[in-house]
Design an enzyme around this catalytic site. Structure first.
Site, short mmCIF file in Angstrom:
data_model
loop_
_atom_site.label_atom_id
_atom_site.label_comp_id
_atom_site.label_asym_id
_atom_site.label_seq_id
_atom_site.Cartn_x
_atom_site.Cartn_y
_atom_site.Cartn_z
N THR A 190 0.81 -1.23 0.00
CA THR A 190 0.00 0.00 0.00
C THR A 190 0.84 1.28 0.00
OG1 THR A 190 -1.68 -1.21 1.20
CG2 THR A 190 -1.85 1.18 1.27
N GLN A 247 -23.99 -4.01 22.96
CA GLN A 247 -25.40 -3.75 23.29
C GLN A 247 -25.84 -4.59 24.50
OE1 GLN A 247 -26.99 -1.42 21.68
NE2 GLN A 247 -28.94 -1.63 22.74
N GLU A 305 -6.47 -6.11 3.52
CA GLU A 305 -6.36 -7.22 2.54
C GLU A 305 -7.53 -7.25 1.56
OE1 GLU A 305 -4.84 -11.03 3.51
OE2 GLU A 305 -3.46 -10.18 4.98
N GLY A 306 -7.89 -6.07 1.09
CA GLY A 306 -9.03 -5.93 0.17
C GLY A 306 -10.24 -5.54 0.98
C1 LIG Z 1 -4.34 -1.11 10.28
C2 LIG Z 1 -3.97 -1.34 8.86
C3 LIG Z 1 -2.98 -2.28 8.55
C4 LIG Z 1 -2.60 -2.49 7.22
N1 LIG Z 1 -1.58 -3.35 6.94
C5 LIG Z 1 -1.08 -3.40 5.66
C6 LIG Z 1 0.10 -4.15 5.36
O1 LIG Z 1 0.69 -4.81 6.24
N2 LIG Z 1 0.59 -4.10 4.10
C7 LIG Z 1 -0.01 -3.38 3.10
O2 LIG Z 1 0.49 -3.38 1.98
N3 LIG Z 1 -1.16 -2.68 3.35
C8 LIG Z 1 -1.70 -2.67 4.60
N4 LIG Z 1 -2.83 -1.94 4.87
C9 LIG Z 1 -3.51 -1.24 3.79
C10 LIG Z 1 -4.90 -1.79 3.47
O3 LIG Z 1 -4.81 -3.02 2.80
C11 LIG Z 1 -5.66 -0.72 2.69
O4 LIG Z 1 -5.97 0.30 3.63
C12 LIG Z 1 -6.92 -1.24 2.04
O5 LIG Z 1 -6.60 -2.07 0.96
C13 LIG Z 1 -7.82 -0.12 1.53
O6 LIG Z 1 -7.12 0.85 0.83
P1 LIG Z 1 -7.31 2.39 1.22
O7 LIG Z 1 -7.18 2.51 2.69
O8 LIG Z 1 -6.43 3.20 0.37
O9 LIG Z 1 -8.83 2.71 0.86
P2 LIG Z 1 -9.38 3.18 -0.56
O10 LIG Z 1 -8.93 2.26 -1.61
O11 LIG Z 1 -9.10 4.64 -0.73
O12 LIG Z 1 -10.94 2.98 -0.35
C14 LIG Z 1 -11.76 3.93 0.32
C15 LIG Z 1 -13.21 3.42 0.21
O13 LIG Z 1 -13.60 3.35 -1.17
C16 LIG Z 1 -14.04 2.04 -1.45
N5 LIG Z 1 -13.65 1.67 -2.81
C17 LIG Z 1 -12.46 1.91 -3.43
N6 LIG Z 1 -12.47 1.38 -4.65
C18 LIG Z 1 -13.67 0.79 -4.82
C19 LIG Z 1 -14.27 0.04 -5.87
N7 LIG Z 1 -13.64 -0.20 -7.01
N8 LIG Z 1 -15.53 -0.42 -5.67
C20 LIG Z 1 -16.18 -0.19 -4.51
N9 LIG Z 1 -15.66 0.48 -3.48
C21 LIG Z 1 -14.42 0.97 -3.64
C22 LIG Z 1 -13.37 1.15 -0.43
O14 LIG Z 1 -14.06 -0.08 -0.25
C23 LIG Z 1 -13.39 2.02 0.81
O15 LIG Z 1 -14.65 1.93 1.42
C24 LIG Z 1 -3.25 -1.76 6.18
C25 LIG Z 1 -4.26 -0.85 6.49
C26 LIG Z 1 -4.60 -0.61 7.81
C27 LIG Z 1 -5.67 0.41 8.10
#
Ligand SMILES: Cc1cc2nc3c(=O)[nH]c(=O)nc-3n(C[C@H](O)[C@H](O)[C@H](O)COP(=O)(O)OP(=O)(O)OC[C@H]3O[C@@H](n4cnc5c(N)ncnc54)[C@H](O)[C@@H]3O)c2cc1C
Length: 385
Positions: free
Chosen positions: A125, A336, A363-364
């Site tokens: 990410t 609750q 993870e998605g």
């Molecule tokens: C605590 C934590 C630990 C993590 N650990 C790791 C790690 O070890 N390694 C790593 O690589 N990453 C890690 N991540 C990253 C994590 O996998 C991403 O946060 C996640 O994939 C979502 O990406 P984003 O936060 O950029 O959200 P965005 O992609 O910006 O999404 C924001 C919103 O839009 C929605 N959305 C986006 N695109 C679509 C679509 N095409 N259709 C429908 N809805 C959509 C999403 O579902 C979400 O509700 C971690 C994140 C957190 C918060």
């Protein structure tokens, strides 16, 4: 439900349960409050050989698979999901090497991971690339000395604590996702530093941190697989690891269910335990049904993966989505049932509700995985986009 565990699996599960109850339970609230990485617990996990579970025997592991990893993750997460994910993220960090790495890479790194001497992490990410992982900007330029990494990874579990990082970076910018490759990067490599440490809603004992690469030179032999395989490796990794998030979610939900049943039995209102109220009983019954259904789906998927099946992406996504939605619902219902005290930090269910949320995101996200499941359905039915 009877899941027909082998004797080894029963032993593994009870060992994980013992660590969770004897070592994690007494400190989980403090670790959560202080947002402190659980090093002493990691040592307990290492001393009990739990890091050996997902590593083949030839590299000093126990040769277990996805199912064994799920059993341990579930038991740890039943008491503290932050510790559950810190443990499972080590597997995430080394599975690309296990599946696509060279013999030299495995010999060099895996025995130390099995021993718990070195933790691992996986970094995909970036600030501009979350669900749209193909938008990563970190580059790995090939030079005569090796690959030079530049870029910043965001939200990396075990960031700063792990010694070994699998990093996805572009070796060919023009090719976009097809130009991504996977690399092993060791902590303390010059040019590799750590940025912002996140302050989170839940799983607060786990470390979530930025990785910063500035002209970070790594040897050519640290490439995992071949150039251009980065996204294939990542997709394959997540297909195999999503049941682990499902197991984390099942553990959280199970912990919340147990806390709610105990409280309902003891809390007296109107002269009787609140358990005697049918409204409460039905909530508890629904929670129990959901937890068992989620567990059955997670276990069945993990066993499918371990059987050597070639296709399991859809089942894996289903297990993660279903179990994480269950965890969110069950923990909310547990709060609750505990009423006002459920909202207080003196009781564990508010932490469980905070912890559950992340399982719907990483993870998605569940929306993105629902897209993938719907897309498979569409393809099977020959429906055009
Ligand atoms: C605590 C934590 C630990 C993590 N650990 C790791 C790690 O070890 N390694 C790593 O690589 N990453 C890690 N991540 C990253 C994590 O996998 C991403 O946060 C996640 O994939 C979502 O990406 P984003 O936060 O950029 O959200 P965005 O992609 O910006 O999404 C924001 C919103 O839009 C929605 N959305 C986006 N695109 C679509 C679509 N095409 N259709 C429908 N809805 C959509 C999403 O579902 C979400 O509700 C971690 C994140 C957190 C918060």
């Amino acid at each position: 439900m009877e899941y027909f565990l082998t004797e080894e699996q029963k032993t593994l599960r009870s060992l994980a349960k013992r660590i969770a109850e004897e070592r994690i339970l007494p400190v989980r609230a403090e670790l959560d409050e202080k947002e402190e990485f659980p090093w002493s617990i990691m040592k307990d996990i290492a001393d009990s050989d739990m890091f050996r579970v997902f590593i083949p025997e030839e590299y000093e592991g126990l040769g277990g698979g996805c199912f064994d990893l799920c059993l341990v993750t579930e038991e740890l997460s039943r008491v503290c999901a932050g510790i559950g994910v810190s443990y499972a993220a080590v597997a995430l960090g080394i599975i690309p090497m296990l599946e696509y790495g060279t013999e030299e890479q495995k010999q060099k790194y895996l025995p130390d991971v099995a021993d718990g001497k070195r933790l691992a992490a996986f970094a995909l990410t970036e600030s501009t690339a979350g669900s749209d992982a193909g938008a990563i900007k970190t580059t790995a330029e090939k030079t005569a000395e090796g690959y030079v990494l530049n870029g910043t990874k965001q939200f990396i579990t075990n960031g700063g604590e792990a010694e070994i990082y699998t990093v996805i970076a572009l070796t060919d910018k023009a090719k976009g996702a097809r130009g991504a490759s996977a690399f092993l990067v060791e902590k303390d490599t010059p040019g590799f530093t750590f940025g912002k440490k996140e302050k989170k809603m839940g799983i607060r004992t786990s470390s979530t941190r930025e990785l910063v690469f500035r002209n970070c030179l790594i040897p050519e032999e640290n490439l995992i697989g071949k150039e251009g395989m980065g996204f294939i490796i990542t997709m394959r990794l997540f297909d195999g690891s999503r049941p682990g998030i499902g197991a984390q979610a099942v553990g959280i939900a199970q912990g919340a269910l147990e806390a709610a049943v105990n409280y309902a039995r003891e809390r007296i209102q109107f002269g009787h335990p609140i358990y005697s109220q049918q409204a409460v009983q039905h909530m508890l019954a629904d929670m129990a049904i959901q937890v068992e259904a989620a567990r059955a789906l997670v276990y069945a998927t993990a066993r499918t993966i371990d059987s050597g099946a070639k296709k399991f992406a859809e089942e894996s996504a289903m297990a993660k989505v279903f179990a994480s939605d269950v965890a969110m619902k069950v923990t909310t219902d547990a709060v609750q049932i505990l009423g006002g005290v459920g909202y207080m930090r003196d009781y564990p269910v508010e932490k469980m509700m905070r912890d559950a949320k992340i399982t719907q995101i990483y993870e998605g996200t569940n929306q993105v995985l629902r897209n993938a499941i719907a897309s498979e359905l569409r393809k099977r039915k020959g429906i055009r986009e």
